[in-house]
Design a protein around this motif. Structure first.
Motif, mmCIF file in Angstrom:
data_model
loop_
_atom_site.group_PDB
_atom_site.id
_atom_site.type_symbol
_atom_site.label_atom_id
_atom_site.label_comp_id
_atom_site.label_asym_id
_atom_site.label_seq_id
_atom_site.Cartn_x
_atom_site.Cartn_y
_atom_site.Cartn_z
ATOM 1 N N LEU A 1 -65.149 -10.875 -42.499
ATOM 2 C CA LEU A 1 -65.101 -12.232 -41.635
ATOM 3 C C LEU A 1 -64.255 -13.291 -42.446
ATOM 4 N N TYR A 2 -62.928 -13.669 -42.009
ATOM 5 C CA TYR A 2 -62.188 -14.578 -42.805
ATOM 6 C C TYR A 2 -62.121 -15.819 -41.830
ATOM 7 N N ASP A 3 -61.809 -16.847 -42.518
ATOM 8 C CA ASP A 3 -60.913 -18.082 -42.307
ATOM 9 C C ASP A 3 -59.568 -17.800 -42.812
ATOM 10 N N VAL A 4 -58.517 -17.572 -41.589
ATOM 11 C CA VAL A 4 -57.153 -17.324 -42.178
ATOM 12 C C VAL A 4 -56.549 -18.642 -42.216
ATOM 13 N N VAL A 5 -56.023 -19.036 -43.527
ATOM 14 C CA VAL A 5 -55.609 -20.434 -43.231
ATOM 15 C C VAL A 5 -54.349 -20.538 -44.226
ATOM 16 N N GLY A 6 -53.402 -21.553 -43.947
ATOM 17 C CA GLY A 6 -52.176 -21.745 -44.730
ATOM 18 C C GLY A 6 -52.326 -22.841 -46.064
ATOM 19 N N PRO A 7 -51.243 -22.994 -46.623
ATOM 20 C CA PRO A 7 -51.055 -23.537 -47.811
ATOM 21 C C PRO A 7 -50.949 -25.034 -47.716
ATOM 22 N N VAL A 8 -50.832 -25.592 -46.558
ATOM 23 C CA VAL A 8 -50.681 -27.108 -46.214
ATOM 24 C C VAL A 8 -51.744 -27.933 -46.565
ATOM 25 N N CYS A 9 -51.543 -29.247 -47.179
ATOM 26 C CA CYS A 9 -52.609 -30.086 -47.656
ATOM 27 C C CYS A 9 -53.175 -30.684 -46.136
ATOM 28 N N GLU A 10 -53.745 -29.972 -45.329
ATOM 29 C CA GLU A 10 -54.392 -30.520 -44.072
ATOM 30 C C GLU A 10 -55.474 -29.660 -43.770
ATOM 31 N N LEU B 1 -44.656 -13.907 -36.751
ATOM 32 C CA LEU B 1 -44.536 -14.601 -38.117
ATOM 33 C C LEU B 1 -45.208 -13.795 -39.029
ATOM 34 N N ILE B 2 -44.306 -13.337 -39.850
ATOM 35 C CA ILE B 2 -44.828 -12.417 -41.011
ATOM 36 C C ILE B 2 -45.209 -13.126 -42.482
ATOM 37 N N SER B 3 -46.235 -12.662 -42.702
ATOM 38 C CA SER B 3 -46.651 -13.382 -44.086
ATOM 39 C C SER B 3 -47.298 -12.700 -44.940
ATOM 40 N N ARG B 4 -47.680 -13.343 -46.301
ATOM 41 C CA ARG B 4 -48.361 -12.458 -47.235
ATOM 42 C C ARG B 4 -49.715 -13.220 -47.663
ATOM 43 N N LEU C 1 -52.788 -17.940 -46.683
ATOM 44 C CA LEU C 1 -51.514 -17.043 -46.455
ATOM 45 C C LEU C 1 -50.434 -17.877 -46.950
ATOM 46 N N ASP C 2 -49.151 -17.297 -47.291
ATOM 47 C CA ASP C 2 -48.002 -18.213 -47.813
ATOM 48 C C ASP C 2 -47.580 -18.958 -46.356
ATOM 49 N N ALA C 3 -48.169 -18.500 -45.208
ATOM 50 C CA ALA C 3 -47.365 -19.292 -44.078
ATOM 51 C C ALA C 3 -48.402 -20.227 -43.708
ATOM 52 N N GLY C 4 -47.811 -21.549 -42.872
ATOM 53 C CA GLY C 4 -48.793 -22.472 -42.704
ATOM 54 C C GLY C 4 -48.600 -23.000 -41.377
ATOM 55 N N MET C 5 -49.024 -24.240 -41.186
ATOM 56 C CA MET C 5 -48.962 -25.014 -39.738
ATOM 57 C C MET C 5 -47.563 -25.389 -39.819
ATOM 58 N N ASN C 6 -46.680 -25.531 -40.952
ATOM 59 C CA ASN C 6 -45.296 -25.964 -40.777
ATOM 60 C C ASN C 6 -44.338 -24.883 -40.569
ATOM 61 N N ASP C 7 -44.809 -23.682 -40.277
ATOM 62 C CA ASP C 7 -44.189 -22.302 -39.729
ATOM 63 C C ASP C 7 -44.860 -22.151 -38.220
ATOM 64 N N LEU C 8 -46.016 -22.148 -38.066
ATOM 65 C CA LEU C 8 -46.180 -22.257 -36.661
ATOM 66 C C LEU C 8 -47.445 -23.185 -36.476
ATOM 67 N N ILE C 9 -47.199 -24.177 -35.673
ATOM 68 C CA ILE C 9 -48.121 -25.419 -35.642
ATOM 69 C C ILE C 9 -49.378 -25.055 -34.171
ATOM 70 N N MET D 1 -40.776 -25.113 -33.248
ATOM 71 C CA MET D 1 -41.606 -26.326 -33.564
ATOM 72 C C MET D 1 -41.982 -26.394 -35.113
ATOM 73 N N ALA D 2 -41.188 -25.424 -36.000
ATOM 74 C CA ALA D 2 -41.574 -25.587 -37.404
ATOM 75 C C ALA D 2 -40.911 -26.767 -38.083
ATOM 76 N N SER D 3 -41.489 -27.261 -39.040
ATOM 77 C CA SER D 3 -41.164 -28.183 -39.855
ATOM 78 C C SER D 3 -40.999 -28.199 -41.503
ATOM 79 N N ASN D 4 -40.516 -29.097 -42.012
ATOM 80 C CA ASN D 4 -40.509 -28.915 -43.433
ATOM 81 C C ASN D 4 -41.412 -29.555 -44.091
ATOM 82 N N TYR D 5 -42.547 -30.119 -43.447
ATOM 83 C CA TYR D 5 -43.841 -30.721 -43.896
ATOM 84 C C TYR D 5 -44.229 -30.086 -45.307
ATOM 85 N N ASN D 6 -44.632 -31.063 -46.226
ATOM 86 C CA ASN D 6 -44.823 -30.579 -47.635
ATOM 87 C C ASN D 6 -43.610 -30.110 -48.243
#
Ligand code: LLP
Length: 385
Positions: free
Chosen positions: A325-334, A277-280, A295-303, A366-371
């Motif tokens: 040291l990073y916490d790498v996170v997605g944009p989804v409201c969760e 999964l390639i993201s920015r 990132l611009d990828a989130g749990m909706n792309d890879l759960i 397993m991707a979804s349209n969430y958000n």
């Protein structure tokens, strides 16, 4: 590992997207075909891991069969060129219309998971004046020693018929006119890395085979399911799963009669390492205690990370010297939209390309349209040349 030309191409594509390296896929397919043929084992690819038409057509071209778990997967397998007599159809809850899809297509077998299901298949087949080929999934109560959400072969799991129910099953099989009992089926879990559990499975299958022999029931096909794990830690160094070791365990421990064929249903080990999964990086945000890389990828792309706390290797494709040291996170409201916590990466800047590796299996499917996020598109190495 990505080449400079791949990275250049990635720069021109809107993120996030799935990228499939077809050379890795074909290398894996060559290996699995060679080894399975050596042992005379039949491999069915489990479509649930990735059902992209392009990928399916390549897999089919290596002679594999298909393992489906819905009517739509059966139709997709046919559309991709899999011959119907190589399609197994599993799943605990097949609907009547899905059963009809299988019957109309004359598939290889329905892998049945309960006595009520067998009765319904018999009833529908009778109306169509057909005989449905069925294999019965038996729950062997063997611990696959994997994540609890992807363990399937224990008595507490919803899958298969328990060993205690075999006498009832035998009665049902003998009494029904519109089913053809062709085999037995097992699947104990996924992402299995302690391969000794496959020896446990083989020995259990031998006991179950003896039971059927005592009941004078002939079994032609023995389907051992899938589950062979991959290396999420080292996708480049260990890009091909331990197929030789895996098949050898069955060859050494499974007792088959000369007329019996062993079948396998592998998903993850065939496709996982070919996909990323390639993201920015959108934002680099410092909080009191954390550096968040958003990132611009989130749990909706890879759960997988959110659902199973699964680890996927993450790489910054723009090499940078300093390590943070990073916490790498997605944009989804969760709050669970986290890929990894406290992870060492070169210092990242907005716009950097980030690859989340080993995402070819159970990623896009397993991707979804969430958000209301758009689904990530797929790109293939042979199209980017
Ligand atoms: N056969 C049956 C009956 C199955 O249920 C499965 C997977 C397979 C074969 C293929 O197993 P594999 O070789 O891919 O391990 N979404 C989860 C994995 C779920 C697996 C479901 N069944 C994950 O992302 O880890």
């Amino acid at each position: 590992m990505f080449s400079e030309s791949e990275k250049k191409k990635f720069e021109q594509i809107e993120t996030p997207f799935y990228y499939y390296n077809l050379e890795i896929l074909e290398k894996t397919l060559k290996t699995i075909s060679q080894i399975s043929q050596k042992y005379n084992f039949k491999v069915h690819y489990a479509l649930k891991a990735n059902s992209n038409l392009k990928i399916l057509k390549i897999i089919e071209s290596y002679g594999l069969g298909a393992d489906c778990v819905s009517g739509n997967e059966v139709l997709r397998a046919l559309e991709s060129g899999f011959s119907s007599n190589k399609i197994a159809f599993a799943g605990v809850g097949k609907t009547d219309s899905e059963i009809k899809i299988g019957l109309n297509a004359n598939i290889f077998s329905f892998n049945c998971e309960s006595i009520p299901e067998i009765l319904i298949i018999n009833e529908i087949a009778e109306k169509q004046r057909k005989k449905a080929p069925i294999a019965v999934r038996i729950n062997p109560n063997v611990d696959s020693k994997t994540h609890k959400h992807i363990t399937t072969g224990l008595n507490e799991n919803k899958f298969g018929i328990n060993i205690e129910d075999l006498p009832n099953l035998v009665e049902v099989i003998k009494s029904l006119k519109n089913i053809d009992f062709v085999g037995i089926h097992f699947h104990i879990g996924s992402q299995i890395t302690d391969l000794s559990v496959f020896k446990d499975l083989s020995l259990k299958v031998n006991e179950i085979q003896s039971y059927f022999a005592e009941q004078n029931i002939d079994i032609q096909h023995v389907n051992l399911g899938g589950g062979l794990g991959i290396s999420y830690e080292n996708p480049d160094e260990d890009s091909t799963s331990r197929f030789e070791e895996y098949f050898k365990i069955f060859s050494e421990n499974l007792k088959l009669k000369s007329y019996q064929t062993a079948h396998f249903e592998l998903g993850r080990s065939i496709v996982a390492q070919s996909g990323s999964l390639i993201s920015r990086v959108l934002y680099n945000k410092k909080s009191t205690t954390k550096n968040f890389l958003i990132l611009d990828a989130g749990m909706n792309d890879l759960i997988r990370p959110a659902l199973y706390q699964a680890y996927h290797k993450i790489e910054n494709l723009n090499v940078r010297a300093m390590t943070c040291l990073y916490d790498v996170v997605g944009p989804v409201c969760e709050s669970s939209d986290v890929f990894v916590k406290d992870y060492a990466l070169g210092e990242a800047q907005r716009g950097d390309l980030i690859a989340i590796r080993s995402a070819g299996a159970y990623g896009e499917v397993m991707a979804s349209n969430y958000n209301l996020k758009a689904l990530a598109q797929a790109y293939y190495s042979n199209e980017l040349k």
